[in-house]
Enzyme design. Sequence first.
Site, PDB file in Angstrom:
ATOM      1  N   LYS A  44       0.838  -1.212   0.000  1.00 21.60           N
ATOM      2  CA  LYS A  44       0.000   0.000   0.000  1.00 21.60           C
ATOM      3  C   LYS A  44       0.867   1.253   0.000  1.00 21.60           C
ATOM      4  O   LYS A  44       0.664   2.172  -0.787  1.00 21.60           O
ATOM      5  CB  LYS A  44      -0.909  -0.004   1.243  1.00 21.60           C
ATOM      6  CG  LYS A  44      -1.595   1.329   1.505  1.00 21.60           C
ATOM      7  CD  LYS A  44      -2.485   1.291   2.719  1.00 21.60           C
ATOM      8  CE  LYS A  44      -1.828   1.629   4.023  1.00 21.60           C
ATOM      9  NZ  LYS A  44      -1.463   3.045   4.214  1.00 21.60           N
ATOM     10  N   ASN A  45       1.854   1.269   0.914  1.00 20.47           N
ATOM     11  CA  ASN A  45       2.624   2.503   1.087  1.00 20.47           C
ATOM     12  C   ASN A  45       3.611   2.771  -0.051  1.00 20.47           C
ATOM     13  O   ASN A  45       4.189   3.848  -0.123  1.00 20.47           O
ATOM     14  CB  ASN A  45       3.366   2.495   2.430  1.00 20.47           C
ATOM     15  CG  ASN A  45       2.408   2.693   3.586  1.00 20.47           C
ATOM     16  OD1 ASN A  45       1.218   2.953   3.378  1.00 20.47           O
ATOM     17  ND2 ASN A  45       2.915   2.568   4.806  1.00 20.47           N
TER      18      ASN A  45
ATOM     19  N   ARG B 119      -5.351  10.429   4.462  1.00 21.13           N
ATOM     20  CA  ARG B 119      -4.369  11.500   4.634  1.00 21.13           C
ATOM     21  C   ARG B 119      -3.307  11.491   3.542  1.00 21.13           C
ATOM     22  O   ARG B 119      -2.800  12.539   3.150  1.00 21.13           O
ATOM     23  CB  ARG B 119      -3.661  11.330   5.978  1.00 21.13           C
ATOM     24  CG  ARG B 119      -4.487  11.617   7.178  1.00 21.13           C
ATOM     25  CD  ARG B 119      -3.635  11.406   8.407  1.00 21.13           C
ATOM     26  NE  ARG B 119      -2.345  12.065   8.252  1.00 21.13           N
ATOM     27  CZ  ARG B 119      -2.127  13.344   8.449  1.00 21.13           C
ATOM     28  NH1 ARG B 119      -3.105  14.118   8.841  1.00 21.13           N
ATOM     29  NH2 ARG B 119      -0.931  13.859   8.274  1.00 21.13           N
TER      30      ARG B 119
ATOM     31  N   CYS C 156      -6.164  12.590  12.835  1.00 18.33           N
ATOM     32  CA  CYS C 156      -6.724  11.272  12.548  1.00 18.33           C
ATOM     33  C   CYS C 156      -6.655  10.465  13.829  1.00 18.33           C
ATOM     34  O   CYS C 156      -6.133  10.944  14.835  1.00 18.33           O
ATOM     35  CB  CYS C 156      -5.962  10.592  11.425  1.00 18.33           C
ATOM     36  SG  CYS C 156      -4.317  10.124  11.906  1.00 18.33           S
TER      37      CYS C 156
ATOM     38  N   ARG D  47      -0.679  14.317  13.405  1.00 16.90           N
ATOM     39  CA  ARG D  47      -0.055  14.096  12.092  1.00 16.90           C
ATOM     40  C   ARG D  47      -0.037  15.348  11.217  1.00 16.90           C
ATOM     41  O   ARG D  47      -0.726  15.428  10.207  1.00 16.90           O
ATOM     42  CB  ARG D  47      -0.734  12.936  11.360  1.00 16.90           C
ATOM     43  CG  ARG D  47      -0.572  11.637  12.085  1.00 16.90           C
ATOM     44  CD  ARG D  47      -1.199  10.483  11.372  1.00 16.90           C
ATOM     45  NE  ARG D  47      -0.348   9.912  10.344  1.00 16.90           N
ATOM     46  CZ  ARG D  47      -0.615   8.755   9.738  1.00 16.90           C
ATOM     47  NH1 ARG D  47      -1.673   8.062  10.054  1.00 16.90           N
ATOM     48  NH2 ARG D  47       0.197   8.278   8.823  1.00 16.90           N
TER      49      ARG D  47
ATOM     50  N   ASP E 168       4.031   0.518  12.260  1.00 17.54           N
ATOM     51  CA  ASP E 168       2.920  -0.215  11.651  1.00 17.54           C
ATOM     52  C   ASP E 168       2.871  -1.681  12.083  1.00 17.54           C
ATOM     53  O   ASP E 168       1.953  -2.408  11.695  1.00 17.54           O
ATOM     54  CB  ASP E 168       2.997  -0.119  10.115  1.00 17.54           C
ATOM     55  CG  ASP E 168       2.580   1.256   9.604  1.00 17.54           C
ATOM     56  OD1 ASP E 168       2.056   2.056  10.394  1.00 17.54           O
ATOM     57  OD2 ASP E 168       2.774   1.525   8.402  1.00 17.54           O
TER      58      ASP E 168
ATOM     59  N   ILE F 295       6.692   7.131  17.357  1.00 14.19           N
ATOM     60  CA  ILE F 295       6.360   7.816  16.098  1.00 14.19           C
ATOM     61  C   ILE F 295       5.038   8.585  16.195  1.00 14.19           C
ATOM     62  O   ILE F 295       4.970   9.763  15.838  1.00 14.19           O
ATOM     63  CB  ILE F 295       6.286   6.817  14.906  1.00 14.19           C
ATOM     64  CG1 ILE F 295       7.546   5.933  14.848  1.00 14.19           C
ATOM     65  CG2 ILE F 295       6.068   7.553  13.580  1.00 14.19           C
ATOM     66  CD1 ILE F 295       8.828   6.626  14.467  1.00 14.19           C
TER      67      ILE F 295
ATOM     68  N   ARG G 226      -8.777  -0.814   4.161  1.00 12.46           N
ATOM     69  CA  ARG G 226      -7.923   0.276   3.657  1.00 12.46           C
ATOM     70  C   ARG G 226      -6.540  -0.250   3.296  1.00 12.46           C
ATOM     71  O   ARG G 226      -5.892   0.284   2.402  1.00 12.46           O
ATOM     72  CB  ARG G 226      -7.770   1.357   4.739  1.00 12.46           C
ATOM     73  CG  ARG G 226      -9.005   2.235   4.901  1.00 12.46           C
ATOM     74  CD  ARG G 226      -8.675   3.409   5.798  1.00 12.46           C
ATOM     75  NE  ARG G 226      -7.358   3.909   5.459  1.00 12.46           N
ATOM     76  CZ  ARG G 226      -6.470   4.364   6.336  1.00 12.46           C
ATOM     77  NH1 ARG G 226      -6.758   4.414   7.597  1.00 12.46           N
ATOM     78  NH2 ARG G 226      -5.297   4.798   5.936  1.00 12.46           N
TER      79      ARG G 226
HETATM   80  C1  UD1 Z   1       3.817   6.899   6.706  1.00  7.99           C
HETATM   81  C2  UD1 Z   1       3.057   5.629   6.381  1.00  7.99           C
HETATM   82  C3  UD1 Z   1       2.416   5.057   7.645  1.00  7.99           C
HETATM   83  C4  UD1 Z   1       3.463   4.865   8.740  1.00  7.99           C
HETATM   84  C5  UD1 Z   1       4.278   6.139   8.947  1.00  7.99           C
HETATM   85  C6  UD1 Z   1       5.446   5.937   9.897  1.00  7.99           C
HETATM   86  C7  UD1 Z   1       2.343   6.007   4.099  1.00  7.99           C
HETATM   87  C8  UD1 Z   1       1.234   6.295   3.152  1.00  7.99           C
HETATM   88  N1  UD1 Z   1       2.032   5.957   5.409  1.00  7.99           N
HETATM   89  O1  UD1 Z   1       2.890   7.852   7.200  1.00  7.99           O
HETATM   90  O2  UD1 Z   1       1.830   3.801   7.311  1.00  7.99           O
HETATM   91  O3  UD1 Z   1       2.820   4.543   9.948  1.00  7.99           O
HETATM   92  O4  UD1 Z   1       4.817   6.597   7.692  1.00  7.99           O
HETATM   93  O5  UD1 Z   1       6.266   4.915   9.462  1.00  7.99           O
HETATM   94  O6  UD1 Z   1       3.462   5.768   3.695  1.00  7.99           O
HETATM   95  N2  UD1 Z   1       5.453  14.739  11.061  1.00  7.99           N
HETATM   96  C9  UD1 Z   1       5.490  16.075  11.364  1.00  7.99           C
HETATM   97  N3  UD1 Z   1       5.319  16.986  10.342  1.00  7.99           N
HETATM   98  C10 UD1 Z   1       5.142  16.598   9.058  1.00  7.99           C
HETATM   99  C11 UD1 Z   1       5.112  15.225   8.756  1.00  7.99           C
HETATM  100  C12 UD1 Z   1       5.279  14.301   9.779  1.00  7.99           C
HETATM  101  O7  UD1 Z   1       5.642  16.459  12.510  1.00  7.99           O
HETATM  102  O8  UD1 Z   1       4.996  17.468   8.184  1.00  7.99           O
HETATM  103  C13 UD1 Z   1       5.632  13.734  12.144  1.00  7.99           C
HETATM  104  C14 UD1 Z   1       4.408  12.849  12.359  1.00  7.99           C
HETATM  105  O9  UD1 Z   1       3.457  13.441  13.188  1.00  7.99           O
HETATM  106  C15 UD1 Z   1       5.041  11.617  12.974  1.00  7.99           C
HETATM  107  C16 UD1 Z   1       6.406  11.545  12.271  1.00  7.99           C
HETATM  108  O10 UD1 Z   1       6.630  12.824  11.723  1.00  7.99           O
HETATM  109  O11 UD1 Z   1       5.256  11.818  14.341  1.00  7.99           O
HETATM  110  C17 UD1 Z   1       6.508  10.520  11.176  1.00  7.99           C
HETATM  111  O12 UD1 Z   1       5.374  10.638  10.333  1.00  7.99           O
HETATM  112  P1  UD1 Z   1       5.440  10.358   8.779  1.00  7.99           P
HETATM  113  O13 UD1 Z   1       6.655   9.570   8.458  1.00  7.99           O
HETATM  114  O14 UD1 Z   1       5.239  11.628   8.039  1.00  7.99           O
HETATM  115  O15 UD1 Z   1       4.155   9.460   8.556  1.00  7.99           O
HETATM  116  P2  UD1 Z   1       3.300   9.389   7.247  1.00  7.99           P
HETATM  117  O16 UD1 Z   1       4.177   9.704   6.078  1.00  7.99           O
HETATM  118  O17 UD1 Z   1       2.028  10.153   7.416  1.00  7.99           O
END
Ligand code: UD1
Length: 421
Positions: free
Chosen positions: A22-23, A92, A116, A121, A304, A326, A396
């Site tokens: 998926k990712n 998202r 969420c 996030r 995950d 995380i 999902r």
């Molecule tokens: C992706 C994965 C999700 C997985 C996560 C962590 C996809 C579609 N989803 O989610 O399955 O659980 O990585 O491995 O690939 N953060 C900020 N600011 C930002 C962006 C992120 O503070 O602009 C923080 C988030 O709140 C979190 C951390 O960074 O604490 C990591 O999040 P992130 O790697 O961005 O997760 P996703 O990309 O949403």
Amino acid sequence: MDEIIIKGGRPLTGEVIVGGAKNAALPILTASILAKGKFTFHNAPRLKDVDSIMDLLSTMGAVVERDGQTVHIDTSGMNDYEAPYEHVRKMRASILVLGPLLARMKKAKVSLPGGCAIGARPIDLHLNGMALLGADITLEHGYVEAACKQLKGAEIYFDIPTVTGTENLMMAATLAKGTSVLRNAAREPEIIALADVLNQMGADISGAGTSVITIKGVKKLKPVTTTIIADRIEAGTLMVAAALTRGDVKIKNCDPFHLKAVIHKLEKTGAEVQVFKKSVRVKGAAHINSIDLKTMPYPGFPTDMQAQFMVLMSVANGFSVIAETIFENRFIHVSELSRMGADITISGNHAMIKGVPELSGAPVMATDLRASASLILAGLAAKGTTTVSRVYHLDRGYEFLEKKLALLGAAIKRVPAKTKP
Ligand code: UD1
């Protein structure tokens, strides 16, 4: 709305094939925005989240078709640059269209995702990066509006290694003028998979899979035919299912290299893990050892997989501590596991788990994607019947999970829910 009913207590045995990730599929499908023409994506998993991104692309003018595990996208007539709230609200990861839209159309209007179930996030790191590439960003009426004359290469440092943030910036930078360097970039296998596809399209990206990614901007990209990598989280979930039920399962079509942290921890619980080139075999141990673990960005232990390991620890001998570093709210499955007899105490981002001899089947409610998987695992191990409702969360991100588990010998079926949740 469906629910899943499981009669627990059967060891899983046999072979199972892992689907596409998926990712990896989500960013790779959005990368089609970057070039005009016909793309073909093989091994695209049939998941609600993948459907959501396909719907979004067709709303924006692409012609999108699915034929089994293959998705065709023709972006020739794509002209819209707006990702409306109805789409982003569902998923998202729709924010992944921001970078490609800005790069190809010089404009993007994307609904803000909002919070969420697993935490706030934010997307500040995506937006800061786009601004450094030269985009004018405004936030109004719940939307991010971004515009530029031409993106320009820049040095971008991430405070936190964000997965979709790294992917979004990497895609935006492919068509920027000059060179961009992403520092403290996320290193997940799905980022390498995306970079490989972008390079196949004509981009010039090096360093993906390390914390420094260099992207030399090119003038134009071309459409491609490509195959989505295997889902390491689905593979990991099936591995835990084998260990938890004291079964013996060969999990095929996965990349064991992507599963090193999971394999390491699973072996510590006493399970026997045999690693082959494209598969792993897990034999569960009669006694499950308690272990401590901490979620970390890749190559650390994946957030995950946290909920699934918590189920395993719920029936281990002794105490375990799980630290979730995380996402701040990622223990919502705990109250449902407690209803099944698990002994878990939460303190901040730590879960203390005292292993119990057996879980007991109960009606439970899924709250997010990985939480749903953990409740199904709990049901496989529990005494009696477990009914998991709100399984749309599962749909999902897991393709035919209950069918795959049934083929391995689980007593599991999907039925329409009697009452609306
Ligand atoms: C992706 C994965 C999700 C997985 C996560 C962590 C996809 C579609 N989803 O989610 O399955 O659980 O990585 O491995 O690939 N953060 C900020 N600011 C930002 C962006 C992120 O503070 O602009 C923080 C988030 O709140 C979190 C951390 O960074 O604490 C990591 O999040 P992130 O790697 O961005 O997760 P996703 O990309 O949403």
